[in-house]
Design a protein around this motif. Structure first.
Motif, PDB file in Angstrom:
ATOM      1  N   ARG A  54       0.830  -1.216   0.000  1.00 41.27           N
ATOM      2  CA  ARG A  54       0.000   0.000   0.000  1.00 41.27           C
ATOM      3  C   ARG A  54       0.863   1.265   0.000  1.00 41.27           C
ATOM      4  O   ARG A  54       0.590   2.222  -0.721  1.00 41.27           O
ATOM      5  CB  ARG A  54      -0.920   0.022   1.222  1.00 41.27           C
ATOM      6  CG  ARG A  54      -2.127  -0.860   1.095  1.00 41.27           C
ATOM      7  CD  ARG A  54      -3.064  -0.654   2.289  1.00 41.27           C
ATOM      8  NE  ARG A  54      -4.047  -1.702   2.329  1.00 41.27           N
ATOM      9  CZ  ARG A  54      -4.026  -2.750   3.163  1.00 41.27           C
ATOM     10  NH1 ARG A  54      -3.066  -2.868   4.062  1.00 41.27           N
ATOM     11  NH2 ARG A  54      -4.964  -3.660   3.115  1.00 41.27           N
ATOM     12  N   ALA A  55       1.918   1.285   0.831  1.00 42.63           N
ATOM     13  CA  ALA A  55       2.771   2.467   0.926  1.00 42.63           C
ATOM     14  C   ALA A  55       3.503   2.727  -0.387  1.00 42.63           C
ATOM     15  O   ALA A  55       3.577   3.874  -0.851  1.00 42.63           O
ATOM     16  CB  ALA A  55       3.777   2.290   2.064  1.00 42.63           C
ATOM     17  N   VAL A  56       4.027   1.676  -1.000  1.00 40.53           N
ATOM     18  CA  VAL A  56       4.741   1.842  -2.272  1.00 40.53           C
ATOM     19  C   VAL A  56       3.768   2.285  -3.361  1.00 40.53           C
ATOM     20  O   VAL A  56       4.055   3.196  -4.138  1.00 40.53           O
ATOM     21  CB  VAL A  56       5.463   0.535  -2.673  1.00 40.53           C
ATOM     22  CG1 VAL A  56       5.983   0.603  -4.089  1.00 40.53           C
ATOM     23  CG2 VAL A  56       6.595   0.244  -1.692  1.00 40.53           C
ATOM     24  N   ALA A  57       2.593   1.666  -3.418  1.00 38.59           N
ATOM     25  CA  ALA A  57       1.600   2.010  -4.436  1.00 38.59           C
ATOM     26  C   ALA A  57       1.131   3.460  -4.282  1.00 38.59           C
ATOM     27  O   ALA A  57       0.874   4.147  -5.271  1.00 38.59           O
ATOM     28  CB  ALA A  57       0.414   1.060  -4.368  1.00 38.59           C
ATOM     29  N   ALA A  58       1.055   3.944  -3.052  1.00 44.93           N
ATOM     30  CA  ALA A  58       0.608   5.321  -2.822  1.00 44.93           C
ATOM     31  C   ALA A  58       1.609   6.332  -3.368  1.00 44.93           C
ATOM     32  O   ALA A  58       1.235   7.465  -3.686  1.00 44.93           O
ATOM     33  CB  ALA A  58       0.393   5.561  -1.328  1.00 44.93           C
ATOM     34  N   GLU A  59       2.873   5.937  -3.518  1.00 39.28           N
ATOM     35  CA  GLU A  59       3.900   6.845  -4.033  1.00 39.28           C
ATOM     36  C   GLU A  59       3.998   6.834  -5.553  1.00 39.28           C
ATOM     37  O   GLU A  59       4.683   7.665  -6.136  1.00 39.28           O
ATOM     38  CB  GLU A  59       5.258   6.464  -3.438  1.00 39.28           C
ATOM     39  CG  GLU A  59       5.329   6.676  -1.943  1.00 39.28           C
ATOM     40  CD  GLU A  59       6.652   6.211  -1.356  1.00 39.28           C
ATOM     41  OE1 GLU A  59       7.588   5.929  -2.135  1.00 39.28           O
ATOM     42  OE2 GLU A  59       6.742   6.132  -0.124  1.00 39.28           O
ATOM     43  N   LEU A  60       3.311   5.904  -6.222  1.00 41.75           N
ATOM     44  CA  LEU A  60       3.364   5.833  -7.680  1.00 41.75           C
ATOM     45  C   LEU A  60       2.585   6.985  -8.296  1.00 41.75           C
ATOM     46  O   LEU A  60       1.558   7.401  -7.749  1.00 41.75           O
ATOM     47  CB  LEU A  60       2.772   4.506  -8.169  1.00 41.75           C
ATOM     48  CG  LEU A  60       3.541   3.249  -7.788  1.00 41.75           C
ATOM     49  CD1 LEU A  60       2.754   2.003  -8.205  1.00 41.75           C
ATOM     50  CD2 LEU A  60       4.917   3.239  -8.421  1.00 41.75           C
ATOM     51  N   PRO A  61       3.047   7.483  -9.438  1.00 40.61           N
ATOM     52  CA  PRO A  61       2.288   8.555 -10.091  1.00 40.61           C
ATOM     53  C   PRO A  61       0.958   8.026 -10.605  1.00 40.61           C
ATOM     54  O   PRO A  61       0.846   6.855 -10.979  1.00 40.61           O
ATOM     55  CB  PRO A  61       3.193   8.984 -11.246  1.00 40.61           C
ATOM     56  CG  PRO A  61       4.110   7.833 -11.474  1.00 40.61           C
ATOM     57  CD  PRO A  61       4.242   7.118 -10.160  1.00 40.61           C
ATOM     58  N   GLU A  62      -0.027   8.889 -10.603  1.00 42.28           N
ATOM     59  CA  GLU A  62      -1.345   8.517 -11.137  1.00 42.28           C
ATOM     60  C   GLU A  62      -1.249   8.352 -12.646  1.00 42.28           C
ATOM     61  O   GLU A  62      -0.570   9.144 -13.308  1.00 42.28           O
ATOM     62  CB  GLU A  62      -2.382   9.592 -10.802  1.00 42.28           C
ATOM     63  CG  GLU A  62      -2.788   9.604  -9.346  1.00 42.28           C
ATOM     64  CD  GLU A  62      -3.542   8.353  -8.936  1.00 42.28           C
ATOM     65  OE1 GLU A  62      -4.364   7.852  -9.733  1.00 42.28           O
ATOM     66  OE2 GLU A  62      -3.296   7.879  -7.814  1.00 42.28           O
ATOM     67  N   PRO A  63      -1.913   7.349 -13.216  1.00 39.53           N
ATOM     68  CA  PRO A  63      -1.904   7.215 -14.673  1.00 39.53           C
ATOM     69  C   PRO A  63      -2.658   8.384 -15.315  1.00 39.53           C
ATOM     70  O   PRO A  63      -3.518   9.003 -14.704  1.00 39.53           O
ATOM     71  CB  PRO A  63      -2.630   5.887 -14.929  1.00 39.53           C
ATOM     72  CG  PRO A  63      -3.381   5.595 -13.673  1.00 39.53           C
ATOM     73  CD  PRO A  63      -2.676   6.314 -12.551  1.00 39.53           C
ATOM     74  N   ALA A  64      -2.316   8.649 -16.558  1.00 38.11           N
ATOM     75  CA  ALA A  64      -3.002   9.715 -17.298  1.00 38.11           C
ATOM     76  C   ALA A  64      -4.461   9.340 -17.488  1.00 38.11           C
ATOM     77  O   ALA A  64      -4.797   8.174 -17.660  1.00 38.11           O
ATOM     78  CB  ALA A  64      -2.327   9.900 -18.662  1.00 38.11           C
ATOM     79  N   PRO A  65      -5.358  10.314 -17.444  1.00 40.41           N
ATOM     80  CA  PRO A  65      -6.783  10.025 -17.674  1.00 40.41           C
ATOM     81  C   PRO A  65      -6.994   9.436 -19.053  1.00 40.41           C
ATOM     82  O   PRO A  65      -6.263   9.731 -19.988  1.00 40.41           O
ATOM     83  CB  PRO A  65      -7.458  11.391 -17.554  1.00 40.41           C
ATOM     84  CG  PRO A  65      -6.475  12.303 -16.938  1.00 40.41           C
ATOM     85  CD  PRO A  65      -5.113  11.723 -17.183  1.00 40.41           C
TER      86      PRO A  65
END
Length: 85
Positions: A70-81
Motif C-alpha cells: 500500500r505504501a509503495v503504491a501510494a507513491e506511484l504517479p497517477e496514470p493519465a486520464p
C-alpha cells in the motif's frame, strides 16, 4: 506469457504482438526489432487489487507485506486520464 519482461524478449524477429503497460515499456531498452505503437482505445487501463484469505488478517508478516505494498503504491504517479494520450 506470465512475465512481461520475458515476453519483451520473445517478440523480436516474430509476427507477435505484445501489449505492455507504459510503465513497463519505459523500463525496457530500445530494440530495433520492435516497433512501438499506441494501443487501441478499446484497451482499458489495468487496475490492481490485493486479496488474501481471512485467516491471514492477523498474521504479522502478511500485514507487513500488505502495508508495504500500500505504501509503495501510494507513491506511484497517477496514470493519465483515459483519452489524454
Amino acid at each position: 506469457m506470465p512475465y512481461h519482461s520475458l515476453a519483451v524478449h520473445s517478440v523480436p524477429g516474430t509476427r507477435l504482438i505484445l501489449t505492455l503497460p507504459a510503465r513497463l515499456l519505459a523500463q525496457q531498452r530500445p530494440d530495433a526489432g520492435i516497433r512501438i505503437v499506441p494501443a487501441p482505445e478499446e484497451i482499458r487501463p489495468l487496475h490492481y487489487q490485493m486479496a488474501w484469505h481471512p485467516r491471514l488478517d492477523g498474521d504479522l508478516g502478511q500485514r507487513w507485506l500488505r502495508d508495504t505494498v500500500r505504501a509503495v503504491a501510494a507513491e506511484l504517479p497517477e496514470p493519465a486520464p483515459e483519452g489524454s494520450g
